[in-house]
Design an enzyme around this catalytic site. Structure first.
Site, short mmCIF file in Angstrom:
data_model
loop_
_atom_site.label_atom_id
_atom_site.label_comp_id
_atom_site.label_asym_id
_atom_site.label_seq_id
_atom_site.Cartn_x
_atom_site.Cartn_y
_atom_site.Cartn_z
N PHE A 150 0.86 -1.13 0.19
CA PHE A 150 0.07 -0.06 -0.01
C PHE A 150 0.77 1.29 0.06
O PHE A 150 0.34 2.37 -0.46
CB PHE A 150 -0.97 -0.07 1.10
CG PHE A 150 -0.21 0.54 2.51
CD1 PHE A 150 -0.01 1.67 2.76
CD2 PHE A 150 0.43 -0.51 3.38
CE1 PHE A 150 0.54 2.14 3.97
CE2 PHE A 150 1.06 -0.35 4.55
CZ PHE A 150 1.23 1.20 4.88
N LYS A 174 -1.61 -7.44 -9.05
CA LYS A 174 -2.61 -7.22 -7.77
C LYS A 174 -2.15 -6.11 -6.77
O LYS A 174 -1.09 -6.33 -6.29
CB LYS A 174 -2.74 -8.57 -6.90
CG LYS A 174 -3.84 -8.56 -6.05
CD LYS A 174 -3.58 -9.40 -4.74
CE LYS A 174 -3.03 -8.47 -3.76
NZ LYS A 174 -3.70 -7.24 -3.20
N GLU A 177 -5.11 -4.03 -1.72
CA GLU A 177 -6.72 -3.80 -1.68
C GLU A 177 -6.92 -2.33 -0.83
O GLU A 177 -7.89 -1.85 -0.72
CB GLU A 177 -7.34 -4.84 -0.94
CG GLU A 177 -6.97 -5.24 0.47
CD GLU A 177 -5.60 -6.15 0.43
OE1 GLU A 177 -4.73 -6.18 -0.21
OE2 GLU A 177 -5.69 -6.95 1.23
N SER A 227 5.42 -6.85 3.11
CA SER A 227 6.17 -7.22 4.57
C SER A 227 7.02 -8.64 4.19
O SER A 227 6.69 -9.29 3.28
CB SER A 227 5.02 -7.31 5.41
OG SER A 227 4.21 -8.08 5.09
N CYS A 282 9.78 1.52 3.62
CA CYS A 282 10.70 0.45 4.04
C CYS A 282 12.09 0.98 4.02
O CYS A 282 12.88 0.69 4.54
CB CYS A 282 10.65 -0.36 2.66
SG CYS A 282 11.45 0.52 1.43
N GLU A 384 9.74 -4.19 12.67
CA GLU A 384 9.32 -3.07 11.76
C GLU A 384 8.15 -2.54 12.31
O GLU A 384 7.16 -2.98 12.20
CB GLU A 384 9.45 -3.57 10.41
CG GLU A 384 8.94 -2.25 9.57
CD GLU A 384 8.90 -2.52 7.93
OE1 GLU A 384 8.16 -3.56 7.88
OE2 GLU A 384 9.43 -1.99 7.26
#
Ligand code: NAD
Length: 501
Positions: A150, A174, A177, A227, A282, A384
């Site tokens: 995301f 993909k 969402e 992740s 990240c 994280e």
């Protein structure tokens, strides 16, 4: 009825009949703004079929024809900057300025994809033996499955997929969402740029779609960003289905500050790189490691007022420094990490919980939070935390700072601030991270360098930017050829494996 967000397959927006769907929220307000259709195995199957048919033609198109589309895409992304930034901000929560920064990095990636013919051209040698010449060539792999996070709704997809398309592949993507609208905007721009229908496809959804992509025999390669837990799963499952997989995963980036550093500059760099985008990057600096107590005390005094001056607000507030975190669940998980750090003995210096943003009581806001005296046995060190909570550790020596940096399971980016070339050199040689910064707090290299972490920040080979990305999206063929003259006569039979014949 809220807006319906569709798939994009074969150049058309499509909805599955009887499909599942999920809500999409505006993190700045906490309101549901749309419902996103969730694909199934059948949707993926259909998209792969369409993509494979398109890839057969697109893979044979000339470089010039492919690049004409990529050049056009670049111009369209620039022309649609405001629309894209709004689509990002509305569903992600990052400020418009930050969204435009992300789009700027996307444009860099698109521009580098215009170098595809150069970075994929092969090698040649003649007179290899007996009038034989040998050359290598790179061909597209076919259909690439892309799974994205995301936190960069446009940059990560643009960087990943433009190179994949430029070298002749087609895409089944993909998106997350949580941010599905930007994906459709990007698909629209590809179509406007003249990409043949079917080369670029979006299947919205969740784990069901990911699993279908990982198992589909028609997909040759997988690019994943997200992740670490999910990335490791994607790598293992994808490779077990005989696909090449590159998975770029989590980070916990350390910033070491030497006593000789420009502390004022280091303080500003830490605050910008630590809290930008609500720390949902990240490559965000997570941990500050001033070497020696005196450096720690001085740096702490410098960063506190800078952090306290940060303004949190809705994505479209031009005066906000950063926005809400992406979801209610994400906010709860960051609050849990703060509570656990307090239990573990972290010293809370700034508490960002319970922040109130006028006019937006239900947004997923967290103010900047700072802990001091983090130690390597604490969860706050180990995990994280994808939200605006940062920590100070207190290594007594440079040796200790390097040892701490290298002891973490992640190795995405590591940074040193110093005026001493020898310390900087030792840091870049000894620290096991994919990206190293020397007086540069977010060492995200420009698009013509390879990007990718070490340790558990990356699974598989291949990089996200740079020439290695083009290699990942192509397969190598090596051809040995001889063109005998008609009067050369029949080749003698030789069963020896003789290279000089
Ligand atoms: P995520 O792992 O939750 O989701 C990534 C993608 O995987 C999404 O499309 C999601 O729908 C899908 N997914 C989620 N759970 C799944 C499951 N159980 N099975 C199959 N698919 C699943 O990551 P996120 O929260 O969207 O993004 C943040 C993470 O991405 C952070 O860890 C961040 O460090 C990482 N990230 C890494 C890089 C890098 O270059 N190394 C860049 C950006 C983000």
């Amino acid at each position: 009825m809220s807006k319906q967000i569709a798939h994009f397959i074969g150049g058309e927006l499509t909805h599955d009949t009887d499909a599942r769907s999920g809500p999409v929220f505006n993190p700045s307000t906490g309101q549901e703004v749309a419902r996103c259709v969730f694909g199934s195995r059948q949707t993926v199957d259909h998209a792969v079929k369409v993509a494979a048919e398109a890839a057969a033609k697109w893979g044979r198109a000339s470089h010039a024809a492919r690049l004409a589309v990529v050049f056009k895409l670049r111009d369209l992304v620039i022309a649609n900057m405001d629309v894209l930034a709004d689509a990002i901000g509305r569903e992600h929560g990052k400020t418009i300025a930050d969204a435009k920064g992300e789009i700027g990095r996307a444009i860099e990636g698109i521009e580098f994809a215009c170098a595809a013919p150069h970075v994929t051209k092969g090698e040649y040698a003649n007179n290899v033996g007996g009038d034989i010449e040998v050359f290598s060539m790179r061909r597209p792999i076919g259909v690439v499955g892309c799974i994205t996070p995301f936190n960069f709704p446009i940059m990560v997809p643009a960087v990943m997929m433009t190179m994949a398309v430029a070298v002749g592949n087609s895409i089944v993507w993909k998106p997350s969402e949580k941010v599905p609208s930007a994906a459709l905007e990007f698909a629209r721009l590809w179509k406007e740029a003249g990409l043949p229908n079917g080369v670029f496809n979006v299947v919205q959804g969740d784990k069901e779609v990911v699993d279908a992509i990982l198992e589909h025999p028609g997909i040759a390669g997988i690019s994943f960003v997200g992740s670490t837990g999910v990335g490791e799963y994607v790598y293992q499952k994808g490779t077990s289905h005989n696909k090449r997989v590159a998975a770029f995963t989590g980070g916990k980036n350390h910033m070491v500050v030497m006593p000789d550093a420009d502390l004022e500059a280091a303080a500003s760099a830490f605050v910008s790189a630590g809290f930008g985008s609500s720390s949902q990057r990240c490559m965000a600096v997570s941990l500050l490691l001033p070497v020696g107590n005196e450096t720690a005390e001085r740096l702490r005094e410098l960063i506190i007022p800078k952090i306290k001056a940060l303004k949190v607000g809705p994505y479209d507030d031009a005066t906000a420094d950063f926005g809400a975190v992406v979801s209610k669940e994400s906010k709860a998980s960051v609050e849990k990490a703060i509570a656990r750090c307090l239990e573990e003995g972290g010293e809370m210096v700034i508490d960002g919980r319970n922040i109130e943003i006028p006019g937006n009581p239900n947004g997923y806001y967290l103010g900047p939070t700072l802990f001091d005296r983090i130690t390597a046995d604490m969860q706050m060190y180990k995990e994280e935390v994808f939200g605006p909570v940062r920590g100070i550790m207190r290594p007594a020596t440079f040796d200790e700072a390097i040892a701490i940096t290298n002891s973490h399971e992640y190795g995405n980016g590591s940074v040193i601030f110093t005026r001493d070339g020898k310390s900087a050199h030792r840091f870049m040689m000894e620290v096991e991270s994919g990206m190293i910064g020397v007086n540069v707090p977010v060492p995200l290299p420009t698009s013509y360098f390879n990007f990718g972490g070490l340790r558990r920040s990356k699974f598989g080979e291949g990089h996200l930017y740079g020439p290695d990305a083009a290699r990942f999206y192509t397969k190598l063929k090596t051809v040995s050829q001889r063109w005998p003259e008609p009067d050369d006569g029949a080749l003698p039979i030789s069963l020896a494996f003789n290279p000089t014949a």
